[in-house]
Design an enzyme around this catalytic site. Sequence first.
Site, PDB file in Angstrom:
ATOM      1  N   ASP A  35       0.811  -1.220   0.000  1.00 31.33           N
ATOM      2  CA  ASP A  35       0.000   0.000   0.000  1.00 31.33           C
ATOM      3  C   ASP A  35       0.849   1.277   0.000  1.00 31.33           C
ATOM      4  OD1 ASP A  35      -2.107  -1.850   0.465  1.00 31.33           O
ATOM      5  OD2 ASP A  35      -1.884  -1.649   2.631  1.00 31.33           O
ATOM      6  N   GLU A 210     -11.477   0.096  -3.412  1.00 29.49           N
ATOM      7  CA  GLU A 210     -10.822   0.604  -2.204  1.00 29.49           C
ATOM      8  C   GLU A 210      -9.613   1.426  -2.588  1.00 29.49           C
ATOM      9  OE1 GLU A 210      -9.788  -2.723   0.305  1.00 29.49           O
ATOM     10  OE2 GLU A 210      -8.627  -3.709  -1.231  1.00 29.49           O
TER      11      GLU A 210
END
Length: 450
Positions: A35, A210
Amino acid sequence: MKKQTNFLIIQLVFVFSSFLAIAQNPIIRNQYSADPSARVFGDRIYVYPSHDILATEGKGRKDWFCMEDYHVFSSENLTDWTDHGMIVQQNKVPWVKPDSYSMWAPDCIERNGKYYFYFPSVPKDTTSIGRGFTIGVAVAEKPTGPFVPEVNPIKGVKGIDPNVFMDKDGQAYLYWSAGNIFAAKLKSNMLELDSEVKTLGDLPTKGLKEGPYMFERNGIYYLTYPHVENKIERLEYAMSDNPLGPFKVTGVIMDESPTGCWTNHHSILEFKKQWYLFYHHNDYSPAFDKARSVRADALSFNPDGTIIKVIPTLRGIGVSNAAKEIQIDRYSNISDKGTSIAFLDELDHFKGWKTILNNSGAWVQYNAVDFGKKSLKWVIVRAMSANGGTLQIRTKGFEGPLIAEVKIPAGTNWSDIKIPVKKFEGGIQNLVVVLNENNKNVEVDWISFK
Ligand code: FUB
Protein backbone atom coordinates in the site's frame (compact mmCIF):
# COMPACT_ATOMS: atom_id res chain seq x y z
CA MET A 1 42.02 8.41 20.00
CA LYS A 2 42.54 7.73 16.26
CA LYS A 3 41.71 4.04 16.82
CA GLN A 4 38.46 5.01 18.59
CA THR A 5 37.44 7.36 15.73
CA ASN A 6 38.09 4.61 13.17
CA PHE A 7 35.98 2.21 15.23
CA LEU A 8 33.16 4.78 15.38
CA ILE A 9 33.32 5.31 11.61
CA ILE A 10 33.17 1.54 11.02
CA GLN A 11 30.17 1.33 13.37
CA LEU A 12 28.39 4.22 11.64
CA VAL A 13 29.02 2.72 8.19
CA PHE A 14 27.59 -0.57 9.44
CA VAL A 15 24.51 1.04 11.00
CA PHE A 16 23.87 3.16 7.91
CA SER A 17 24.37 0.36 5.41
CA SER A 18 22.08 -1.95 7.35
CA PHE A 19 19.23 0.48 6.63
CA LEU A 20 20.15 1.12 3.02
CA ALA A 21 18.78 -0.99 0.19
CA ILE A 22 19.93 -0.79 -3.41
CA ALA A 23 16.85 -1.78 -5.15
CA GLN A 24 14.96 -2.45 -8.29
CA ASN A 25 11.59 -4.17 -7.85
CA PRO A 26 10.73 -4.69 -5.12
CA ILE A 27 12.20 -1.43 -3.86
CA ILE A 28 11.91 -2.35 -0.16
CA ARG A 29 14.14 -5.31 0.58
CA ASN A 30 14.42 -5.66 4.35
CA GLN A 31 10.76 -6.39 5.22
CA TYR A 32 7.34 -6.99 3.67
CA SER A 33 5.66 -3.76 2.61
CA ALA A 34 2.40 -2.84 0.89
CA ASP A 35 0.00 0.00 0.00
CA PRO A 36 2.75 2.53 -0.79
CA SER A 37 1.91 6.19 -0.49
CA ALA A 38 4.80 7.96 -2.22
CA ARG A 39 5.31 11.71 -1.81
CA VAL A 40 7.91 14.23 -2.93
CA PHE A 41 9.09 16.35 0.01
CA GLY A 42 11.99 18.64 -0.92
CA ASP A 43 14.34 16.80 -3.25
CA ARG A 44 13.54 13.26 -2.06
CA ILE A 45 10.76 10.74 -2.55
CA TYR A 46 9.34 9.40 0.70
CA VAL A 47 7.37 6.15 0.70
CA TYR A 48 4.90 5.45 3.51
CA PRO A 49 3.80 1.81 3.14
CA SER A 50 1.89 -0.65 5.27
CA HIS A 51 4.23 -3.08 7.02
CA ASP A 52 2.99 -6.65 6.56
CA ILE A 53 4.21 -9.20 9.08
CA LEU A 54 3.28 -12.87 9.45
CA ALA A 55 0.71 -13.58 12.16
CA THR A 56 1.88 -15.93 14.88
CA GLU A 57 0.13 -17.49 17.90
CA GLY A 58 -1.53 -14.64 19.85
CA LYS A 59 -0.28 -12.04 17.39
CA GLY A 60 -2.75 -11.21 14.63
CA ARG A 61 -5.17 -13.39 12.67
CA LYS A 62 -3.71 -16.40 10.85
CA ASP A 63 -3.87 -16.26 7.03
CA TRP A 64 -4.94 -12.61 7.09
CA PHE A 65 -3.36 -9.14 6.94
CA CYS A 66 -1.24 -8.53 10.03
CA MET A 67 0.37 -5.13 10.66
CA GLU A 68 1.53 -3.54 13.90
CA ASP A 69 3.51 -0.46 12.83
CA TYR A 70 4.70 1.76 9.99
CA HIS A 71 8.16 2.58 8.65
CA VAL A 72 9.07 5.38 6.24
CA PHE A 73 11.59 4.99 3.40
CA SER A 74 13.20 7.61 1.18
CA SER A 75 15.41 8.01 -1.86
CA GLU A 76 16.88 10.88 -3.83
CA ASN A 77 17.81 8.83 -6.90
CA LEU A 78 15.06 6.16 -7.10
CA THR A 79 17.73 3.48 -6.68
CA ASP A 80 19.09 3.73 -3.13
CA TRP A 81 16.29 3.51 -0.55
CA THR A 82 16.84 4.26 3.12
CA ASP A 83 14.62 2.79 5.83
CA HIS A 84 14.24 5.57 8.43
CA GLY A 85 12.75 3.13 10.91
CA MET A 86 9.44 2.87 12.71
CA ILE A 87 7.27 5.99 12.86
CA VAL A 88 3.94 4.85 14.39
CA GLN A 89 3.09 1.73 16.42
CA GLN A 90 -0.33 0.28 17.23
CA ASN A 91 0.27 0.20 20.99
CA LYS A 92 1.44 3.83 21.13
CA VAL A 93 -1.70 5.34 19.57
CA PRO A 94 -4.21 6.22 22.32
CA TRP A 95 -7.34 5.34 20.29
CA VAL A 96 -6.12 2.13 18.58
CA LYS A 97 -6.97 -1.31 19.95
CA PRO A 98 -3.39 -2.29 20.81
CA ASP A 99 -3.65 -5.92 19.75
CA SER A 100 -5.63 -5.41 16.55
CA TYR A 101 -2.66 -5.75 14.15
CA SER A 102 -4.69 -3.67 11.70
CA MET A 103 -2.46 -0.73 10.82
CA TRP A 104 -3.58 -0.79 7.17
CA ALA A 105 -2.81 1.49 4.21
CA PRO A 106 -1.61 4.99 5.26
CA ASP A 107 -0.89 8.33 3.58
CA CYS A 108 1.16 11.40 4.48
CA ILE A 109 1.01 15.02 3.34
CA GLU A 110 2.81 18.25 4.17
CA ARG A 111 1.08 21.51 5.07
CA ASN A 112 2.86 24.65 6.27
CA GLY A 113 5.98 22.73 7.27
CA LYS A 114 4.12 20.01 9.21
CA TYR A 115 3.71 16.41 8.09
CA TYR A 116 0.33 14.78 8.63
CA PHE A 117 0.34 10.97 8.61
CA TYR A 118 -3.13 9.40 8.16
CA PHE A 119 -3.68 5.76 9.03
CA PRO A 120 -6.64 3.43 9.53
CA SER A 121 -7.01 0.95 12.35
CA VAL A 122 -9.51 -0.72 14.64
CA PRO A 123 -10.45 1.56 17.57
CA LYS A 124 -10.58 0.54 21.25
CA ASP A 125 -13.89 2.30 21.65
CA THR A 126 -16.45 1.26 19.05
CA THR A 127 -19.42 3.21 20.44
CA SER A 128 -19.37 5.92 17.80
CA ILE A 129 -18.64 3.84 14.68
CA GLY A 130 -19.65 0.29 15.60
CA ARG A 131 -17.51 -2.57 14.24
CA GLY A 132 -14.77 -1.85 11.75
CA PHE A 133 -12.06 0.67 11.04
CA THR A 134 -11.68 4.38 11.53
CA ILE A 135 -8.90 6.80 10.58
CA GLY A 136 -6.50 8.84 12.70
CA VAL A 137 -3.65 11.30 12.21
CA ALA A 138 -0.12 11.64 13.61
CA VAL A 139 1.79 14.89 13.17
CA ALA A 140 5.53 15.57 12.76
CA GLU A 141 7.91 18.42 12.01
CA LYS A 142 9.89 16.27 9.55
CA PRO A 143 8.83 13.64 6.98
CA THR A 144 10.68 11.00 8.97
CA GLY A 145 9.09 11.95 12.29
CA PRO A 146 8.95 11.72 15.22
CA PHE A 147 5.18 11.54 14.63
CA VAL A 148 2.87 12.34 17.53
CA PRO A 149 -0.50 10.60 17.22
CA GLU A 150 -3.69 12.55 17.93
CA VAL A 151 -5.58 11.24 20.97
CA ASN A 152 -8.78 10.59 19.01
CA PRO A 153 -9.46 9.51 15.42
CA ILE A 154 -11.04 11.92 12.90
CA LYS A 155 -14.76 12.40 13.77
CA GLY A 156 -17.26 11.20 11.16
CA VAL A 157 -15.01 8.76 9.30
CA LYS A 158 -15.63 5.02 9.11
CA GLY A 159 -13.42 3.04 6.77
CA ILE A 160 -9.89 2.34 5.56
CA ASP A 161 -7.27 3.53 3.05
CA PRO A 162 -7.07 7.29 3.76
CA ASN A 163 -5.71 9.53 1.01
CA VAL A 164 -5.28 13.28 1.31
CA PHE A 165 -5.24 15.58 -1.69
CA MET A 166 -4.31 19.26 -1.49
CA ASP A 167 -5.76 21.34 -4.31
CA LYS A 168 -3.95 24.35 -5.82
CA ASP A 169 -6.23 26.73 -3.84
CA GLY A 170 -5.04 25.19 -0.55
CA GLN A 171 -8.23 23.20 0.10
CA ALA A 172 -7.44 19.72 1.41
CA TYR A 173 -9.69 16.71 0.82
CA LEU A 174 -9.77 13.35 2.59
CA TYR A 175 -10.70 10.27 0.56
CA TRP A 176 -11.22 6.82 2.04
CA SER A 177 -13.01 3.56 1.32
CA ALA A 178 -15.47 1.15 2.87
CA GLY A 179 -16.82 -0.80 -0.10
CA ASN A 180 -17.52 2.51 -1.83
CA ILE A 181 -15.19 5.50 -2.01
CA PHE A 182 -15.98 8.52 0.17
CA ALA A 183 -14.62 12.07 0.28
CA ALA A 184 -14.92 15.19 2.41
CA LYS A 185 -13.17 18.53 2.73
CA LEU A 186 -10.65 18.86 5.55
CA LYS A 187 -10.28 21.92 7.78
CA SER A 188 -6.96 23.75 7.45
CA ASN A 189 -5.87 22.10 10.74
CA MET A 190 -5.90 18.84 8.68
CA LEU A 191 -7.44 17.05 11.65
CA GLU A 192 -11.20 17.56 11.17
CA LEU A 193 -13.73 17.20 8.37
CA ASP A 194 -15.08 20.47 7.04
CA SER A 195 -18.01 19.19 4.95
CA GLU A 196 -20.60 16.47 4.64
CA VAL A 197 -19.20 13.10 3.61
CA LYS A 198 -19.83 12.49 -0.09
CA THR A 199 -20.13 8.98 -1.57
CA LEU A 200 -18.39 9.11 -4.93
CA GLY A 201 -21.16 7.39 -6.79
CA ASP A 202 -20.06 7.65 -10.42
CA LEU A 203 -17.73 4.65 -10.08
CA PRO A 204 -18.35 0.96 -10.91
CA THR A 205 -21.14 -0.41 -8.73
CA LYS A 206 -20.19 -4.10 -8.94
CA GLY A 207 -17.04 -5.42 -7.25
CA LEU A 208 -15.01 -4.07 -4.34
CA LYS A 209 -13.41 -0.64 -4.70
CA GLU A 210 -10.82 0.60 -2.20
CA GLY A 211 -7.49 2.43 -1.86
CA PRO A 212 -8.46 5.79 -3.44
CA TYR A 213 -5.62 8.01 -4.61
CA MET A 214 -6.39 11.45 -6.05
CA PHE A 215 -3.94 13.56 -8.07
CA GLU A 216 -4.23 16.51 -10.43
CA ARG A 217 -2.42 17.10 -13.75
CA ASN A 218 -3.13 19.93 -16.21
CA GLY A 219 -6.48 20.72 -14.57
CA ILE A 220 -7.68 17.08 -14.71
CA TYR A 221 -8.49 15.43 -11.37
CA TYR A 222 -7.68 11.71 -11.45
CA LEU A 223 -9.48 9.50 -8.94
CA THR A 224 -7.53 6.24 -9.04
CA TYR A 225 -8.53 3.08 -7.14
CA PRO A 226 -8.11 -0.71 -7.02
CA HIS A 227 -11.31 -2.42 -8.18
CA VAL A 228 -12.34 -6.06 -8.47
CA GLU A 229 -13.75 -6.15 -11.98
CA ASN A 230 -13.14 -9.89 -12.21
CA LYS A 231 -11.69 -12.02 -9.41
CA ILE A 232 -8.87 -9.91 -8.00
CA GLU A 233 -7.98 -6.22 -7.87
CA ARG A 234 -6.73 -4.16 -10.77
CA LEU A 235 -5.89 -0.44 -10.74
CA GLU A 236 -8.44 1.78 -12.47
CA TYR A 237 -9.15 5.49 -12.75
CA ALA A 238 -11.84 8.05 -13.36
CA MET A 239 -11.40 11.67 -14.47
CA SER A 240 -13.11 14.93 -13.49
CA ASP A 241 -12.63 18.69 -13.51
CA ASN A 242 -13.39 18.79 -9.79
CA PRO A 243 -11.85 16.88 -6.83
CA LEU A 244 -15.32 15.80 -5.70
CA GLY A 245 -16.57 14.80 -9.15
CA PRO A 246 -18.72 14.00 -11.00
CA PHE A 247 -16.23 11.45 -12.34
CA LYS A 248 -16.09 9.66 -15.65
CA VAL A 249 -14.74 6.10 -15.35
CA THR A 250 -11.92 6.13 -17.89
CA GLY A 251 -9.65 3.11 -17.87
CA VAL A 252 -7.22 0.65 -16.33
CA ILE A 253 -3.82 1.71 -14.98
CA MET A 254 -2.55 -1.80 -14.22
CA ASP A 255 -4.12 -5.17 -14.96
CA GLU A 256 -4.67 -7.88 -12.36
CA SER A 257 -1.53 -9.59 -11.04
CA PRO A 258 -0.58 -12.46 -13.38
CA THR A 259 0.38 -14.54 -10.33
CA GLY A 260 -2.87 -13.93 -8.47
CA CYS A 261 -1.90 -11.47 -5.69
CA TRP A 262 -5.42 -10.50 -4.60
CA THR A 263 -4.76 -6.89 -3.65
CA ASN A 264 -3.02 -4.04 -5.35
CA HIS A 265 -2.76 -0.53 -3.89
CA HIS A 266 -0.90 2.41 -5.33
CA SER A 267 0.06 6.06 -5.46
CA ILE A 268 1.12 8.24 -8.37
CA LEU A 269 3.56 11.16 -8.42
CA GLU A 270 5.81 13.27 -10.59
CA PHE A 271 9.52 13.47 -9.71
CA LYS A 272 12.11 15.31 -11.83
CA LYS A 273 9.69 15.54 -14.79
CA GLN A 274 8.79 11.83 -14.88
CA TRP A 275 5.60 10.28 -13.47
CA TYR A 276 5.76 7.08 -11.43
CA LEU A 277 3.32 4.47 -10.18
CA PHE A 278 4.09 2.93 -6.79
CA TYR A 279 2.16 -0.31 -6.16
CA HIS A 280 2.62 -3.70 -4.56
CA HIS A 281 3.00 -7.37 -5.43
CA ASN A 282 3.89 -10.43 -3.35
CA ASP A 283 7.46 -10.87 -4.69
CA TYR A 284 9.00 -12.26 -1.49
CA SER A 285 5.98 -14.38 -0.64
CA PRO A 286 4.64 -16.08 -3.77
CA ALA A 287 2.62 -18.58 -1.74
CA PHE A 288 0.88 -16.05 0.57
CA ASP A 289 -0.52 -12.82 -0.85
CA LYS A 290 -0.96 -11.00 2.48
CA ALA A 291 2.83 -10.55 2.73
CA ARG A 292 3.49 -8.06 -0.01
CA SER A 293 6.30 -5.91 -1.40
CA VAL A 294 6.36 -2.37 -2.75
CA ARG A 295 7.32 -1.80 -6.37
CA ALA A 296 7.57 1.22 -8.67
CA ASP A 297 7.42 1.68 -12.44
CA ALA A 298 7.32 4.67 -14.78
CA LEU A 299 3.90 5.97 -15.86
CA SER A 300 3.00 8.18 -18.81
CA PHE A 301 0.02 9.92 -20.35
CA ASN A 302 -1.52 10.18 -23.79
CA PRO A 303 -1.85 13.72 -25.25
CA ASP A 304 -5.55 13.76 -24.18
CA GLY A 305 -4.57 13.16 -20.55
CA THR A 306 -5.59 9.50 -20.39
CA ILE A 307 -3.14 7.17 -18.66
CA ILE A 308 -1.09 4.64 -20.64
CA LYS A 309 -1.47 1.25 -18.95
CA VAL A 310 1.59 0.35 -16.85
CA ILE A 311 3.09 -3.09 -17.49
CA PRO A 312 4.75 -4.19 -14.26
CA THR A 313 8.51 -4.81 -14.51
CA LEU A 314 11.18 -6.33 -12.30
CA ARG A 315 13.72 -3.74 -13.46
CA GLY A 316 11.65 -0.95 -11.92
CA ILE A 317 12.97 2.61 -11.87
CA GLY A 318 16.24 4.49 -11.45
CA VAL A 319 19.68 4.08 -12.98
CA SER A 320 22.04 1.44 -11.51
CA ASN A 321 25.64 2.32 -10.74
CA ALA A 322 27.99 -0.08 -12.62
CA ALA A 323 30.35 -0.10 -9.63
CA LYS A 324 27.67 -1.55 -7.33
CA GLU A 325 26.20 -5.07 -7.41
CA ILE A 326 23.84 -5.22 -10.40
CA GLN A 327 21.10 -7.74 -9.70
CA ILE A 328 20.47 -8.97 -13.25
CA ASP A 329 17.64 -11.20 -11.98
CA ARG A 330 15.61 -7.93 -11.93
CA TYR A 331 15.88 -7.98 -15.71
CA SER A 332 14.41 -5.73 -18.38
CA ASN A 333 14.16 -8.61 -20.84
CA ILE A 334 15.14 -12.30 -21.11
CA SER A 335 15.45 -14.86 -23.90
CA ASP A 336 12.30 -16.93 -24.24
CA LYS A 337 14.29 -20.14 -23.85
CA GLY A 338 16.76 -21.19 -21.19
CA THR A 339 16.66 -18.27 -18.75
CA SER A 340 14.88 -18.50 -15.41
CA ILE A 341 14.89 -16.74 -12.04
CA ALA A 342 14.89 -18.44 -8.63
CA PHE A 343 15.32 -17.48 -4.97
CA LEU A 344 18.94 -17.70 -3.75
CA ASP A 345 17.71 -19.39 -0.58
CA GLU A 346 14.28 -20.99 -0.39
CA LEU A 347 14.41 -20.63 3.42
CA ASP A 348 15.10 -16.90 3.34
CA HIS A 349 13.57 -15.10 0.40
CA PHE A 350 14.93 -11.74 1.57
CA LYS A 351 18.39 -12.90 0.37
CA GLY A 352 17.06 -12.18 -3.12
CA TRP A 353 17.20 -13.97 -6.44
CA LYS A 354 19.60 -15.52 -8.96
CA THR A 355 19.50 -15.82 -12.75
CA ILE A 356 19.83 -19.34 -14.19
CA LEU A 357 21.10 -19.55 -17.79
CA ASN A 358 20.53 -23.08 -18.98
CA ASN A 359 20.60 -23.20 -22.76
CA SER A 360 22.99 -22.30 -25.61
CA GLY A 361 22.68 -18.57 -26.21
CA ALA A 362 20.27 -17.94 -23.31
CA TRP A 363 20.49 -14.27 -22.29
CA VAL A 364 19.28 -11.69 -19.83
CA GLN A 365 19.19 -7.92 -20.39
CA TYR A 366 19.34 -5.29 -17.64
CA ASN A 367 18.75 -1.72 -18.79
CA ALA A 368 20.07 1.62 -17.57
CA VAL A 369 23.46 0.93 -15.97
CA ASP A 370 25.63 4.00 -15.46
CA PHE A 371 29.26 3.24 -16.34
CA GLY A 372 30.26 6.84 -15.65
CA LYS A 373 33.15 8.56 -17.45
CA LYS A 374 36.16 7.04 -15.71
CA SER A 375 37.31 3.82 -17.35
CA LEU A 376 36.21 0.73 -15.39
CA LYS A 377 38.86 -1.95 -15.87
CA TRP A 378 37.41 -5.05 -14.23
CA VAL A 379 34.20 -7.00 -14.27
CA ILE A 380 33.32 -9.13 -11.26
CA VAL A 381 30.68 -11.84 -11.61
CA ARG A 382 29.32 -13.76 -8.64
CA ALA A 383 28.41 -17.08 -10.21
CA MET A 384 28.25 -20.83 -9.82
CA SER A 385 28.11 -23.65 -12.38
CA ALA A 386 28.10 -27.41 -11.75
CA ASN A 387 29.92 -28.21 -15.04
CA GLY A 388 31.51 -24.82 -15.73
CA GLY A 389 30.61 -22.44 -18.56
CA THR A 390 31.40 -19.13 -20.22
CA LEU A 391 29.38 -15.92 -20.08
CA GLN A 392 29.64 -13.12 -22.59
CA ILE A 393 29.03 -9.66 -21.17
CA ARG A 394 27.74 -7.32 -23.84
CA THR A 395 26.14 -3.90 -24.02
CA LYS A 396 23.16 -2.70 -26.08
CA GLY A 397 21.72 -6.12 -27.04
CA PHE A 398 22.56 -9.84 -27.10
CA GLU A 399 24.53 -9.25 -30.30
CA GLY A 400 25.94 -5.92 -29.08
CA PRO A 401 29.63 -5.07 -28.35
CA LEU A 402 31.40 -7.76 -26.30
CA ILE A 403 32.99 -6.15 -23.27
CA ALA A 404 34.15 -9.29 -21.45
CA GLU A 405 34.08 -13.07 -21.58
CA VAL A 406 33.97 -14.70 -18.17
CA LYS A 407 34.84 -18.38 -17.55
CA ILE A 408 32.94 -19.81 -14.60
CA PRO A 409 34.85 -22.77 -13.10
CA ALA A 410 33.01 -26.03 -12.40
CA GLY A 411 31.93 -26.20 -8.77
CA THR A 412 29.07 -26.15 -6.31
CA ASN A 413 29.95 -22.96 -4.41
CA TRP A 414 29.45 -19.32 -5.33
CA SER A 415 32.64 -17.57 -6.42
CA ASP A 416 33.46 -13.99 -7.40
CA ILE A 417 35.31 -14.13 -10.72
CA LYS A 418 37.24 -11.00 -11.63
CA ILE A 419 38.60 -10.44 -15.13
CA PRO A 420 39.68 -7.39 -17.17
CA VAL A 421 37.14 -5.54 -19.31
CA LYS A 422 38.08 -5.79 -23.04
CA LYS A 423 36.47 -2.55 -24.13
CA PHE A 424 35.11 0.22 -21.92
CA GLU A 425 32.10 2.26 -22.96
CA GLY A 426 31.12 5.04 -20.58
CA GLY A 427 27.70 6.53 -19.93
CA ILE A 428 24.37 4.78 -19.47
CA GLN A 429 24.28 1.37 -21.15
CA ASN A 430 22.00 -1.62 -21.32
CA LEU A 431 23.86 -4.66 -20.04
CA VAL A 432 23.37 -8.12 -21.58
CA VAL A 433 24.70 -11.43 -20.26
CA VAL A 434 24.73 -14.31 -22.77
CA LEU A 435 25.58 -17.97 -22.17
CA ASN A 436 28.05 -19.44 -24.70
CA GLU A 437 26.96 -22.11 -27.21
CA ASN A 438 26.79 -25.66 -25.78
CA ASN A 439 26.98 -24.44 -22.17
CA LYS A 440 24.43 -25.28 -19.51
CA ASN A 441 23.43 -24.35 -16.02
CA VAL A 442 25.33 -21.21 -15.10
CA GLU A 443 23.82 -19.33 -12.17
CA VAL A 444 24.55 -15.63 -11.60
CA ASP A 445 23.93 -13.72 -8.39
CA TRP A 446 25.22 -10.29 -9.47
CA ILE A 447 27.66 -8.44 -11.71
CA SER A 448 29.77 -5.42 -10.88
CA PHE A 449 32.51 -3.29 -12.46
CA LYS A 450 35.62 -1.71 -10.89
O1 FUB B 1 -3.17 -3.64 3.37
C1 FUB B 1 -4.45 -3.97 3.83
C2 FUB B 1 -5.47 -3.67 2.77
O2 FUB B 1 -5.20 -4.43 1.61
C3 FUB B 1 -5.44 -2.25 2.29
O3 FUB B 1 -5.98 -1.36 3.20
C4 FUB B 1 -6.15 -2.42 1.01
O4 FUB B 1 -6.08 -1.32 0.16
C5 FUB B 1 -5.47 -3.64 0.46
O5 FUB B 1 -4.25 -3.34 -0.15
